[in-house]
Design a protein around this motif. Structure first.
Motif, PDB file in Angstrom:
ATOM      1  N   GLU A   1      41.663 -15.540 -29.411  1.00 55.93           N
ATOM      2  CA  GLU A   1      42.769 -16.049 -30.214  1.00 55.93           C
ATOM      3  C   GLU A   1      42.725 -15.565 -31.654  1.00 55.93           C
ATOM      4  O   GLU A   1      43.601 -15.862 -32.433  1.00 55.93           O
ATOM      5  CB  GLU A   1      42.738 -17.577 -30.215  1.00 55.93           C
ATOM      6  N   THR A   2      41.675 -14.887 -32.003  1.00 55.27           N
ATOM      7  CA  THR A   2      41.539 -14.503 -33.399  1.00 55.27           C
ATOM      8  C   THR A   2      41.436 -13.000 -33.508  1.00 55.27           C
ATOM      9  O   THR A   2      41.091 -12.323 -32.565  1.00 55.27           O
ATOM     10  CB  THR A   2      40.272 -15.123 -33.996  1.00 55.27           C
ATOM     11  N   SER A   3      41.753 -12.507 -34.655  1.00 56.20           N
ATOM     12  CA  SER A   3      41.505 -11.098 -34.879  1.00 56.20           C
ATOM     13  C   SER A   3      40.589 -11.009 -36.082  1.00 56.20           C
ATOM     14  O   SER A   3      40.643 -11.836 -36.966  1.00 56.20           O
ATOM     15  CB  SER A   3      42.810 -10.369 -35.155  1.00 56.20           C
ATOM     16  N   SER A   4      39.752 -10.057 -36.098  1.00 58.53           N
ATOM     17  CA  SER A   4      38.807 -10.016 -37.188  1.00 58.53           C
ATOM     18  C   SER A   4      38.543  -8.585 -37.620  1.00 58.53           C
ATOM     19  O   SER A   4      38.917  -7.643 -36.950  1.00 58.53           O
ATOM     20  CB  SER A   4      37.509 -10.679 -36.778  1.00 58.53           C
ATOM     21  N   SER A   5      37.923  -8.474 -38.721  1.00 59.90           N
ATOM     22  CA  SER A   5      37.595  -7.151 -39.203  1.00 59.90           C
ATOM     23  C   SER A   5      36.298  -7.255 -39.976  1.00 59.90           C
ATOM     24  O   SER A   5      36.030  -8.251 -40.619  1.00 59.90           O
ATOM     25  CB  SER A   5      38.709  -6.673 -40.114  1.00 59.90           C
ATOM     26  N   SER A   6      35.535  -6.225 -39.901  1.00 60.26           N
ATOM     27  CA  SER A   6      34.290  -6.272 -40.644  1.00 60.26           C
ATOM     28  C   SER A   6      34.358  -5.273 -41.775  1.00 60.26           C
ATOM     29  O   SER A   6      34.945  -4.214 -41.665  1.00 60.26           O
ATOM     30  CB  SER A   6      33.131  -5.971 -39.690  1.00 60.26           C
ATOM     31  N   SER A   7      33.800  -5.632 -42.871  1.00 61.98           N
ATOM     32  CA  SER A   7      33.896  -4.781 -44.043  1.00 61.98           C
ATOM     33  C   SER A   7      32.742  -3.780 -44.095  1.00 61.98           C
ATOM     34  O   SER A   7      32.635  -3.022 -45.025  1.00 61.98           O
ATOM     35  CB  SER A   7      33.861  -5.651 -45.285  1.00 61.98           C
ATOM     36  N   GLY A   8      31.893  -3.819 -43.110  1.00 60.15           N
ATOM     37  CA  GLY A   8      30.754  -2.922 -43.111  1.00 60.15           C
ATOM     38  C   GLY A   8      29.735  -3.399 -44.123  1.00 60.15           C
ATOM     39  O   GLY A   8      29.691  -4.566 -44.465  1.00 60.15           O
TER      40      GLY A   8
ATOM     41  N   ALA B   1      50.932 -18.458 -36.719  1.00 55.61           N
ATOM     42  CA  ALA B   1      51.422 -17.166 -36.235  1.00 55.61           C
ATOM     43  C   ALA B   1      52.693 -17.298 -35.391  1.00 55.61           C
ATOM     44  O   ALA B   1      52.761 -16.855 -34.236  1.00 55.61           O
ATOM     45  CB  ALA B   1      50.320 -16.450 -35.467  1.00 55.61           C
ATOM     46  N   ALA B   2      53.711 -17.931 -35.985  1.00 55.68           N
ATOM     47  CA  ALA B   2      55.023 -18.035 -35.333  1.00 55.68           C
ATOM     48  C   ALA B   2      56.066 -17.820 -36.408  1.00 55.68           C
ATOM     49  O   ALA B   2      57.016 -18.592 -36.559  1.00 55.68           O
ATOM     50  CB  ALA B   2      55.183 -19.405 -34.674  1.00 55.68           C
ATOM     51  N   PHE B   3      55.872 -16.773 -37.218  1.00 62.85           N
ATOM     52  CA  PHE B   3      56.690 -16.555 -38.399  1.00 62.85           C
ATOM     53  C   PHE B   3      56.856 -15.048 -38.628  1.00 62.85           C
ATOM     54  O   PHE B   3      56.483 -14.511 -39.666  1.00 62.85           O
ATOM     55  CB  PHE B   3      55.993 -17.228 -39.596  1.00 62.85           C
ATOM     56  N   ALA B   4      57.410 -14.382 -37.605  1.00 61.87           N
ATOM     57  CA  ALA B   4      57.624 -12.935 -37.709  1.00 61.87           C
ATOM     58  C   ALA B   4      58.649 -12.655 -38.812  1.00 61.87           C
ATOM     59  O   ALA B   4      59.586 -13.432 -38.970  1.00 61.87           O
ATOM     60  CB  ALA B   4      58.138 -12.396 -36.374  1.00 61.87           C
TER      61      ALA B   4
ATOM     62  N   MET C   1      52.128 -13.556 -32.766  1.00 60.26           N
ATOM     63  CA  MET C   1      51.167 -13.131 -31.754  1.00 60.26           C
ATOM     64  C   MET C   1      51.740 -11.947 -30.973  1.00 60.26           C
ATOM     65  O   MET C   1      52.889 -11.969 -30.545  1.00 60.26           O
ATOM     66  CB  MET C   1      50.867 -14.272 -30.771  1.00 60.26           C
ATOM     67  N   GLU C   2      50.927 -10.926 -30.807  1.00 67.35           N
ATOM     68  CA  GLU C   2      51.313  -9.806 -29.964  1.00 67.35           C
ATOM     69  C   GLU C   2      50.093  -9.400 -29.160  1.00 67.35           C
ATOM     70  O   GLU C   2      49.074  -9.011 -29.745  1.00 67.35           O
ATOM     71  CB  GLU C   2      51.818  -8.650 -30.820  1.00 67.35           C
ATOM     72  N   LYS C   3      50.204  -9.499 -27.851  1.00 68.61           N
ATOM     73  CA  LYS C   3      49.087  -9.188 -26.938  1.00 68.61           C
ATOM     74  C   LYS C   3      47.811  -9.901 -27.371  1.00 68.61           C
ATOM     75  O   LYS C   3      46.744  -9.289 -27.478  1.00 68.61           O
ATOM     76  CB  LYS C   3      48.860  -7.679 -26.868  1.00 68.61           C
TER      77      LYS C   3
ATOM     78  N   LYS D   1      46.913 -10.920 -30.198  1.00 68.94           N
ATOM     79  CA  LYS D   1      46.439 -10.611 -31.562  1.00 68.94           C
ATOM     80  C   LYS D   1      47.438 -11.100 -32.590  1.00 68.94           C
ATOM     81  O   LYS D   1      48.645 -11.079 -32.354  1.00 68.94           O
ATOM     82  CB  LYS D   1      46.315  -9.084 -31.710  1.00 68.94           C
ATOM     83  N   ILE D   2      46.932 -11.527 -33.753  1.00 66.26           N
ATOM     84  CA  ILE D   2      47.833 -11.916 -34.831  1.00 66.26           C
ATOM     85  C   ILE D   2      48.221 -10.650 -35.593  1.00 66.26           C
ATOM     86  O   ILE D   2      47.354  -9.944 -36.101  1.00 66.26           O
ATOM     87  CB  ILE D   2      47.151 -12.907 -35.788  1.00 66.26           C
ATOM     88  N   VAL D   3      49.515 -10.359 -35.621  1.00 62.53           N
ATOM     89  CA  VAL D   3      49.984  -9.167 -36.332  1.00 62.53           C
ATOM     90  C   VAL D   3      51.065  -9.565 -37.330  1.00 62.53           C
ATOM     91  O   VAL D   3      51.568 -10.690 -37.289  1.00 62.53           O
ATOM     92  CB  VAL D   3      50.548  -8.110 -35.338  1.00 62.53           C
ATOM     93  N   GLY D   4      51.418  -8.640 -38.207  1.00 64.48           N
ATOM     94  CA  GLY D   4      52.499  -8.891 -39.156  1.00 64.48           C
ATOM     95  C   GLY D   4      52.154  -8.399 -40.547  1.00 64.48           C
ATOM     96  O   GLY D   4      51.032  -7.922 -40.799  1.00 64.48           O
ATOM     97  N   PHE D   5      53.134  -8.525 -41.440  1.00 65.25           N
ATOM     98  CA  PHE D   5      52.940  -8.093 -42.825  1.00 65.25           C
ATOM     99  C   PHE D   5      51.731  -8.792 -43.445  1.00 65.25           C
ATOM    100  O   PHE D   5      50.895  -8.156 -44.086  1.00 65.25           O
ATOM    101  CB  PHE D   5      54.211  -8.394 -43.631  1.00 65.25           C
ATOM    102  N   ASP D   6      51.653 -10.107 -43.272  1.00 58.99           N
ATOM    103  CA  ASP D   6      50.539 -10.861 -43.865  1.00 58.99           C
ATOM    104  C   ASP D   6      49.197 -10.398 -43.312  1.00 58.99           C
ATOM    105  O   ASP D   6      48.212 -10.283 -44.044  1.00 58.99           O
ATOM    106  CB  ASP D   6      50.685 -12.363 -43.589  1.00 58.99           C
ATOM    107  N   ALA D   7      49.153 -10.150 -41.995  1.00 55.21           N
ATOM    108  CA  ALA D   7      47.897  -9.728 -41.350  1.00 55.21           C
ATOM    109  C   ALA D   7      47.445  -8.389 -41.933  1.00 55.21           C
ATOM    110  O   ALA D   7      46.258  -8.199 -42.231  1.00 55.21           O
ATOM    111  CB  ALA D   7      48.079  -9.633 -39.834  1.00 55.21           C
ATOM    112  N   ASP D   8      48.390  -7.469 -42.122  1.00 57.86           N
ATOM    113  CA  ASP D   8      48.051  -6.152 -42.679  1.00 57.86           C
ATOM    114  C   ASP D   8      47.632  -6.254 -44.146  1.00 57.86           C
ATOM    115  O   ASP D   8      46.683  -5.601 -44.580  1.00 57.86           O
ATOM    116  CB  ASP D   8      49.249  -5.195 -42.569  1.00 57.86           C
ATOM    117  N   LEU D   9      48.379  -7.088 -44.893  1.00 56.18           N
ATOM    118  CA  LEU D   9      48.053  -7.228 -46.317  1.00 56.18           C
ATOM    119  C   LEU D   9      46.675  -7.873 -46.478  1.00 56.18           C
ATOM    120  O   LEU D   9      45.847  -7.415 -47.269  1.00 56.18           O
ATOM    121  CB  LEU D   9      49.123  -8.070 -47.030  1.00 56.18           C
ATOM    122  N   LEU D  10      46.427  -8.924 -45.703  1.00 55.18           N
ATOM    123  CA  LEU D  10      45.127  -9.599 -45.758  1.00 55.18           C
ATOM    124  C   LEU D  10      44.006  -8.610 -45.458  1.00 55.18           C
ATOM    125  O   LEU D  10      42.991  -8.586 -46.163  1.00 55.18           O
ATOM    126  CB  LEU D  10      45.092 -10.747 -44.743  1.00 55.18           C
TER     127      LEU D  10
END
Ligand code: ARG
Length: 271
Positions: A28-35, A49-52, A57-59, A61-70
């Motif tokens: 249910e979560t997406s994550s990223s590591s900064s190394g 995540a119901a505010f496209a 949610m897509e497949k 994963k949480i996606v969208g402008f906010d997800a990319d900016l974050l």
């Protein structure tokens, strides 16, 4: 000797099971590591995540402008994070209980919220609009007088509706913006007041539903989105600094263009 071996086997088995349980939860979560190597505490970021196109949610994963900016901001700040779909009302409660460290969710910076939370510097300009069916006689906000209006609970859409027409049964509150729009499609409310980019995205993605967006700058003022923190969080300064770099470097404009198909007005945002 035999007993010891048995114990080791049991411990290893228990460890494996614990690992498997952790792995199963990550869907249910997406994550990223900064190394960077050293084990850092993951910052938990809450969203609804119901505010496209800001977050949805897509497949799985949480996606969208906010997800990319974050993602850009946290990479810039060198912070390891996990974006979690906690829902709108719980987001605020979880900030207060410190179950989450921050939030990004198209959240408008308001004086009222500022009493309880801290915000990053603004990262998006928005305004409320009215979403109605194509044949609706409504032409501006004042035409909504006496009609039932749908809003997402505790949003600036609700605030705008109450400011115009007072609190009461004519304003129906829903857990998500999507559910409020569904209710309008089913005839339960005559209009939905929500954020402009979200209304426009819904109309664009659902041409068959025959909806239209009504702007009314006389009755709806400008709002600015910010990332939200518990009061006095040490994260705010780090995030502000990284956000500024992401804006100055052109990375913000790149993400904006990806989601909105045009250049952002940086002058208005940073004034
Ligand atoms: N901008 C509005 C507010 O802050 C609505 C935000 C709703 N966001 C969401 N992800 N549902 O009140």
């Amino acid at each position: 000797m035999f007993k010891k071996k048995g114990l080791i086997v049991a411990v290893v088995a228990a460890l494996l099971m614990a690992l498997a349980a952790c792995g199963g939860k990550s869907t249910e979560t997406s994550s990223s590591s900064s190394g960077g190597g050293e084990a850092k505490k993951k910052i938990v970021v809450g969203t609804d995540a119901a505010f496209a196109p800001f977050e949805y949610m897509e497949k799985g994963k949480i996606v969208g402008f906010d997800a990319d900016l974050l993602d850009a901001v946290m990479k810039e700040a060198g912070l390891d994070y996990e974006l979690k779909n906690v829902g709108w009302d719980p987001l605020f409660a979880s900030l207060q209980s410190k179950e989450i460290d921050m939030g990004i969710s198209g959240i408008t910076i308001t004086d009222e919220r500022k009493q309880t939370y801290d915000f990053s510097t603004p990262y998006f300009e928005a305004t409320q609009v009215i979403l109605v069916k194509e044949g609706s006689p409504v032409k501006n906000a004042l035409d909504l007088k006496g009609k039932t209006i749908g809003v997402q609970n505790s949003t600036t859409g609700q605030e705008a509706a109450e400011k115009l027409f007072g609190k009461g049964n004519h304003i129906k509150k829903f857990e998500t913006t999507v559910v409020a729009i569904m209710e309008m499609l089913n005839g339960g409310v005559e209009a939905v007041i929500t954020d402009n980019a979200v209304a426009n995205e819904y109309v664009k993605n659902n041409p068959k539903k025959k909806l239209k967006v009504i702007e009314d700058p006389k009755n709806f003022t400008y709002e600015y989105y910010g990332m939200i923190f518990p009061k006095d969080s040490e994260l705010k300064a780090k995030v502000d600094e990284a956000l500024k770099k992401v804006m100055d470097s052109g990375k913000y404009a790149e993400i904006y263009k990806k989601w909105f198909g045009k250049e952002p007005n940086m002058a208005r945002l940073t004034q």
